[in-house]
Design a protein around this motif. Sequence first.
Motif, PDB file in Angstrom:
ATOM      1  N   ARG A   1       8.330   1.400  11.394  1.00 43.33           N
ATOM      2  CA  ARG A   1       8.402   0.001  10.962  1.00 43.33           C
ATOM      3  C   ARG A   1       7.407  -0.858  11.736  1.00 43.33           C
ATOM      4  O   ARG A   1       7.653  -2.022  12.064  1.00 43.33           O
ATOM      5  N   VAL A   2       6.252  -0.250  12.017  1.00 45.22           N
ATOM      6  CA  VAL A   2       5.161  -0.969  12.677  1.00 45.22           C
ATOM      7  C   VAL A   2       4.102  -1.253  11.621  1.00 45.22           C
ATOM      8  O   VAL A   2       3.559  -0.329  11.006  1.00 45.22           O
ATOM      9  N   SER A   3       3.796  -2.515  11.405  1.00 46.59           N
ATOM     10  CA  SER A   3       2.841  -2.879  10.370  1.00 46.59           C
ATOM     11  C   SER A   3       1.406  -2.620  10.809  1.00 46.59           C
ATOM     12  O   SER A   3       1.031  -2.873  11.963  1.00 46.59           O
ATOM     13  N   THR A   4       0.616  -2.104   9.872  1.00 47.17           N
ATOM     14  CA  THR A   4      -0.813  -1.883  10.127  1.00 47.17           C
ATOM     15  C   THR A   4      -1.665  -2.986   9.509  1.00 47.17           C
ATOM     16  O   THR A   4      -2.886  -2.893   9.489  1.00 47.17           O
ATOM     17  N   ILE A   5      -1.014  -4.018   8.989  1.00 47.04           N
ATOM     18  CA  ILE A   5      -1.712  -5.081   8.264  1.00 47.04           C
ATOM     19  C   ILE A   5      -2.025  -6.259   9.192  1.00 47.04           C
ATOM     20  O   ILE A   5      -1.163  -6.743   9.936  1.00 47.04           O
ATOM     21  N   ASP A   6      -3.259  -6.715   9.133  1.00 45.27           N
ATOM     22  CA  ASP A   6      -3.670  -7.939   9.831  1.00 45.27           C
ATOM     23  C   ASP A   6      -3.224  -9.105   8.950  1.00 45.27           C
ATOM     24  O   ASP A   6      -3.843  -9.388   7.912  1.00 45.27           O
TER      25      ASP A   6
ATOM     26  N   ASN B   1       0.804   6.849  20.500  1.00 47.69           N
ATOM     27  CA  ASN B   1       1.821   7.266  19.531  1.00 47.69           C
ATOM     28  C   ASN B   1       1.153   7.477  18.178  1.00 47.69           C
ATOM     29  O   ASN B   1       0.783   6.521  17.511  1.00 47.69           O
ATOM     30  N   ARG B   2       0.998   8.732  17.805  1.00 49.11           N
ATOM     31  CA  ARG B   2       0.286   9.064  16.568  1.00 49.11           C
ATOM     32  C   ARG B   2       1.208   9.187  15.352  1.00 49.11           C
ATOM     33  O   ARG B   2       0.791   9.650  14.304  1.00 49.11           O
ATOM     34  N   THR B   3       2.454   8.769  15.513  1.00 45.91           N
ATOM     35  CA  THR B   3       3.375   8.768  14.379  1.00 45.91           C
ATOM     36  C   THR B   3       2.859   7.822  13.300  1.00 45.91           C
ATOM     37  O   THR B   3       2.254   6.793  13.605  1.00 45.91           O
ATOM     38  N   PHE B   4       3.104   8.176  12.044  1.00 48.99           N
ATOM     39  CA  PHE B   4       2.715   7.312  10.933  1.00 48.99           C
ATOM     40  C   PHE B   4       3.396   5.960  11.126  1.00 48.99           C
ATOM     41  O   PHE B   4       4.632   5.876  11.111  1.00 48.99           O
ATOM     42  N   PRO B   5       2.633   4.873  11.345  1.00 50.42           N
ATOM     43  CA  PRO B   5       3.211   3.581  11.726  1.00 50.42           C
ATOM     44  C   PRO B   5       4.366   3.072  10.859  1.00 50.42           C
ATOM     45  O   PRO B   5       5.374   2.600  11.406  1.00 50.42           O
ATOM     46  N   PRO B   6       4.258   3.137   9.520  1.00 51.36           N
ATOM     47  CA  PRO B   6       5.384   2.642   8.709  1.00 51.36           C
ATOM     48  C   PRO B   6       6.710   3.336   9.004  1.00 51.36           C
ATOM     49  O   PRO B   6       7.780   2.732   8.822  1.00 51.36           O
ATOM     50  N   LEU B   7       6.655   4.596   9.458  1.00 55.96           N
ATOM     51  CA  LEU B   7       7.897   5.281   9.816  1.00 55.96           C
ATOM     52  C   LEU B   7       8.576   4.615  11.006  1.00 55.96           C
ATOM     53  O   LEU B   7       9.798   4.710  11.176  1.00 55.96           O
TER      54      LEU B   7
ATOM     55  N   ALA C   1       0.812  -1.224   0.000  1.00 57.25           N
ATOM     56  CA  ALA C   1       0.000   0.000   0.000  1.00 57.25           C
ATOM     57  C   ALA C   1       0.843   1.270   0.000  1.00 57.25           C
ATOM     58  O   ALA C   1       0.296   2.371   0.050  1.00 57.25           O
ATOM     59  N   MET C   2       2.169   1.136  -0.076  1.00 57.35           N
ATOM     60  CA  MET C   2       3.048   2.310   0.045  1.00 57.35           C
ATOM     61  C   MET C   2       3.560   2.787  -1.304  1.00 57.35           C
ATOM     62  O   MET C   2       3.966   1.989  -2.157  1.00 57.35           O
ATOM     63  N   ASN C   3       3.542   4.110  -1.495  1.00 57.74           N
ATOM     64  CA  ASN C   3       4.045   4.715  -2.726  1.00 57.74           C
ATOM     65  C   ASN C   3       5.565   4.742  -2.754  1.00 57.74           C
ATOM     66  O   ASN C   3       6.229   4.640  -1.725  1.00 57.74           O
TER      67      ASN C   3
END
Length: 249
Positions: free
Chosen positions: A192-197, A184-190, A109-111
């Motif tokens: 390296r935390v995955s948002t994918i189940d 922690n409201r940082t953008f998760p991919p920054l 999902a990342m550009n």
Amino acid sequence: MAHFFKKFRKKFLVENRISRYLLYAIGEIVLVVLGILIAIQINDWNRDKNLYQEELESYNLIISDLKRDSILFHNYKITYDSFLDGYFKINKVSQNQGTFENVFPDFIAMNAEFNPVTQDNHQKNIDKLRNNEIRVSINKYFRRINQVKHAREEFNELITKESRPFFLVEQNILKNDVVFNYENRTFPPLLRVSTIDTAKFKESLKQSKAISLLSELRMSMGFYLAALDFAIIENQELITELENRIHNH
């Protein structure tokens, strides 16, 4: 000097030596013309010298930006090689030959980014360079940059129009508790935390459309990286060519 010439002119006229006076007059004109031509030549030399120095300064500025490009390319190479590795690992998961351990599935999902500086800073000034070989080499490099930009645009279009709508919307594979981490409201991919189940993601990979999209992502990123590899080579070649021009001036 003017008094000296005036004295000779008067002497020739008084003695009625017209032919010698005419010869002298012609000689004087020739001397004046030669003086003008020499002055013009010296002015041209000085102007050429100044233009050449300005061109060398332009080369130095271009080299500086090319080296900045080189650093960016190195970072892009590392980042998007990891994208490609991720797609291969995810494909193995789809074939029950691997797990999501050490896989960052958010790459679906990342550009991709590509923002070199040399073209933006020097495109308008290239035609002012007097050395045709250098102009050709720089424009060749810029064409390669445009190819990488085109590859990036194709990849990002695939992400925004195909991959995200399918995986994130239709398959709903986002983990809401990670997306809305109130501590922690940082953008998760920054981070390296995955948002994918990954359980939902693995289930979605059973669909033919998912595998087709994965193949498209792999090919599109492969095109991007191939174009980037050529840009890296041409970047170094151009730096070397410009540095040689400066050292051999």
